[in-house]
Design a protein around this motif. Structure first.
Motif, short mmCIF file in Angstrom:
data_model
loop_
_atom_site.label_atom_id
_atom_site.label_comp_id
_atom_site.label_asym_id
_atom_site.label_seq_id
_atom_site.Cartn_x
_atom_site.Cartn_y
_atom_site.Cartn_z
N ARG A 119 0.36 -1.07 0.06
CA ARG A 119 -0.42 0.19 0.18
C ARG A 119 0.79 1.21 -0.01
N LYS A 120 1.97 1.28 0.23
CA LYS A 120 3.31 2.47 0.17
C LYS A 120 3.47 2.22 -0.87
N PRO A 121 4.00 3.75 -1.23
CA PRO A 121 4.57 4.13 -2.69
C PRO A 121 6.03 2.66 -2.41
N GLY A 122 6.66 3.15 -1.64
CA GLY A 122 7.94 2.59 -2.09
C GLY A 122 8.17 1.90 -2.02
N ALA A 171 7.46 -10.49 -14.71
CA ALA A 171 6.40 -10.78 -14.50
C ALA A 171 6.11 -10.77 -13.63
N ALA A 172 4.58 -10.24 -12.65
CA ALA A 172 4.11 -9.88 -11.32
C ALA A 172 2.75 -11.69 -11.26
N VAL A 173 3.19 -12.19 -10.76
CA VAL A 173 2.48 -12.69 -10.03
C VAL A 173 1.60 -12.59 -8.60
N SER A 174 0.74 -13.40 -8.10
CA SER A 174 -0.02 -12.91 -7.10
C SER A 174 -0.94 -13.50 -6.76
N THR A 175 -1.48 -14.57 -5.72
CA THR A 175 -2.76 -15.06 -4.73
C THR A 175 -3.41 -15.01 -3.45
N THR A 176 -4.75 -15.14 -3.84
CA THR A 176 -5.65 -14.36 -2.56
C THR A 176 -5.47 -13.50 -2.08
N ALA A 177 -4.22 -12.37 -2.47
CA ALA A 177 -3.34 -10.87 -1.47
C ALA A 177 -4.02 -9.44 -2.30
N LEU A 178 -4.40 -9.90 -3.83
CA LEU A 178 -4.59 -8.06 -3.73
C LEU A 178 -5.90 -7.79 -2.91
N HIS A 179 -7.02 -8.69 -2.76
CA HIS A 179 -7.93 -8.31 -2.13
C HIS A 179 -8.00 -7.56 -0.89
N TRP A 180 -7.25 -7.52 -0.72
CA TRP A 180 -6.45 -7.04 0.55
C TRP A 180 -6.64 -5.27 0.58
N LEU A 181 -6.09 -4.80 -0.16
CA LEU A 181 -5.91 -3.35 -1.01
C LEU A 181 -6.98 -2.58 -1.37
N ALA A 182 -7.12 -1.78 -0.67
CA ALA A 182 -8.26 -0.78 -1.23
C ALA A 182 -8.15 -0.24 -2.80
N PRO A 183 -9.50 0.20 -3.22
CA PRO A 183 -9.81 0.69 -4.49
C PRO A 183 -8.37 1.55 -4.66
N ALA A 184 -8.44 3.01 -4.32
CA ALA A 184 -7.44 3.63 -4.33
C ALA A 184 -5.46 3.41 -4.03
N GLU A 185 -5.37 1.93 -3.75
CA GLU A 185 -4.36 1.91 -3.22
C GLU A 185 -4.30 0.42 -4.01
N LEU A 186 -4.81 0.25 -4.63
CA LEU A 186 -5.11 -1.12 -5.72
C LEU A 186 -4.56 -0.47 -7.51
N ASN A 187 -5.45 0.65 -7.04
CA ASN A 187 -5.05 1.51 -8.66
C ASN A 187 -3.23 1.60 -8.75
N ALA A 188 -2.96 2.34 -7.90
CA ALA A 188 -1.38 2.72 -7.67
C ALA A 188 -0.98 1.81 -7.70
N LEU A 189 -0.89 0.07 -7.22
CA LEU A 189 0.12 -0.37 -7.50
C LEU A 189 0.10 -0.66 -9.15
N TYR A 190 -1.21 -0.93 -9.23
CA TYR A 190 -1.14 -1.72 -11.29
C TYR A 190 -0.24 0.02 -11.49
N ARG A 191 -0.53 1.13 -10.91
CA ARG A 191 0.29 1.98 -12.00
C ARG A 191 2.12 1.80 -11.60
N THR A 192 2.01 1.36 -10.32
CA THR A 192 3.77 0.77 -10.32
C THR A 192 4.21 -0.54 -11.28
#
Ligand SMILES: C[S@@+](CC[C@H](N)C(=O)[O-])C[C@H]1O[C@@H](n2cnc3c(N)ncnc32)[C@H](O)[C@@H]1O
Length: 260
Positions: free
Chosen positions: A109-112, A124-145
């Protein structure tokens, strides 16, 4: 005053046993978990050359990284998580897999967070059963990163609960019912998430991690409702991913692939 005693060492066999219990506990909620892992490995096989670098986001104790590294002997991974207990179980119980896996403590959730992983672009970036922990704004930022850290043609492969839209309440109810009915253990069989966490926190060798976790990891139920599937796809497009499609699904349990 006597100094507090040091916790005993965490033995490899003990960490492995906790990891095995973790997998069984996760399967209680996701009876198709191995099938979903396989679907994700198929995507990596189709999309990437034999030698690739990947990030495992919300890696926990490394269940997904372990499977990727086993399937692709030339791959190298970086496992990222903010939970000190799961990271320690992963570091001790799975280790570096012959120097091919590094472990990174960071909060997605933190930019750094991206500064904690090896430099350069990933395939590749892979993930399982984890990204649903992030709020929409945090996920938007993660996708941009991720759009910056993945090379063109690289893939994000996310296996997670990706919900039907809120307007499909009937479908959401059906999906909930189907999920429990398809579980081999049923809703009350096998070790639960809660019980696994209660038990692991009694492990003497993890005393310091238990204290750290209490400060760092918010209770799971405090998170805000995550994005639904369409929300994920829109956020990915906005972040600069060229295409995204679901390649495997069991109701709302799906594998979403996005191409950079
Ligand atoms: C249900 S576990 C899944 C772990 C692993 N991917 C698996 O499939 O077994 C969810 C994981 O996401 C991690 N996580 C959740 N929010 C996070 C955040 N903001 N930063 C880093 N990790 C996070 C948790 O610590 C946990 O390890």
């Amino acid at each position: 005053m006597t100094a507090p005693s040091r916790p005993p060492p965490l033995r490899v066999a003990r960490a492995r046993e906790w990891r095995r219990r973790w997998d069984r506990q996760q399967e209680r909620y996701l009876p198709d978990r191995e099938e979903r892992f396989h679907a994700m490995l198929d995507v990596l096989s189709a999309a990437l050359p034999a030698r690739f670098r990947f990030l495992d986001l919300g890696a926990g104790c490394g269940s997904l990284s372990e499977r990727v590294l086993h399937e692709f002997p030339l791959a190298r991974g970086a496992a990222v998580d903010f939970d000190p207990i799961l990271l320690r179980l992963g570091r001790v119980g799975l280790g570096t897999v012959g120097g091919r896996l590094s472990w990174h403590e960071a909060d997605l959730r933190k930019p750094g967070w991206t500064r904690t992983v090896p430099a350069g672009r990933f395939d590749a970036a892979v993930s399982t059963t984890a990204l649903h922990w992030l709020a929409p704004a945090e996920l938007n930022a993660l996708y941009r990163t991720l759009a910056r850290r993945l090379r063109p043609g690289g893939v994000l492969v996310n296996g997670d609960h990706l919900a039907y839209p809120a307007t499909s309440e009937r479908m959401r109810r059906l999906a909930r019912r189907a999920r429990w009915e398809s579980s081999p253990a049923g809703p009350s069989g096998g070790e639960s998430w809660r019980r696994w966490w209660r038990e692991v926190q009694k492990e003497p060798a993890l005393r310091e991690e238990v204290e750290l976790r209490a400060d760092r990891v918010p209770p799971h139920h405090e998170r805000v409702p995550p994005l639904d599937l369409d929300g994920h796809r829109r956020a990915l497009a906005r972040a600069g991913f060229r295409a995204s499609e679901v390649v495997w699904s069991r109701w709302e349990n799906r594998v979403l692939v996005a191409v950079r």
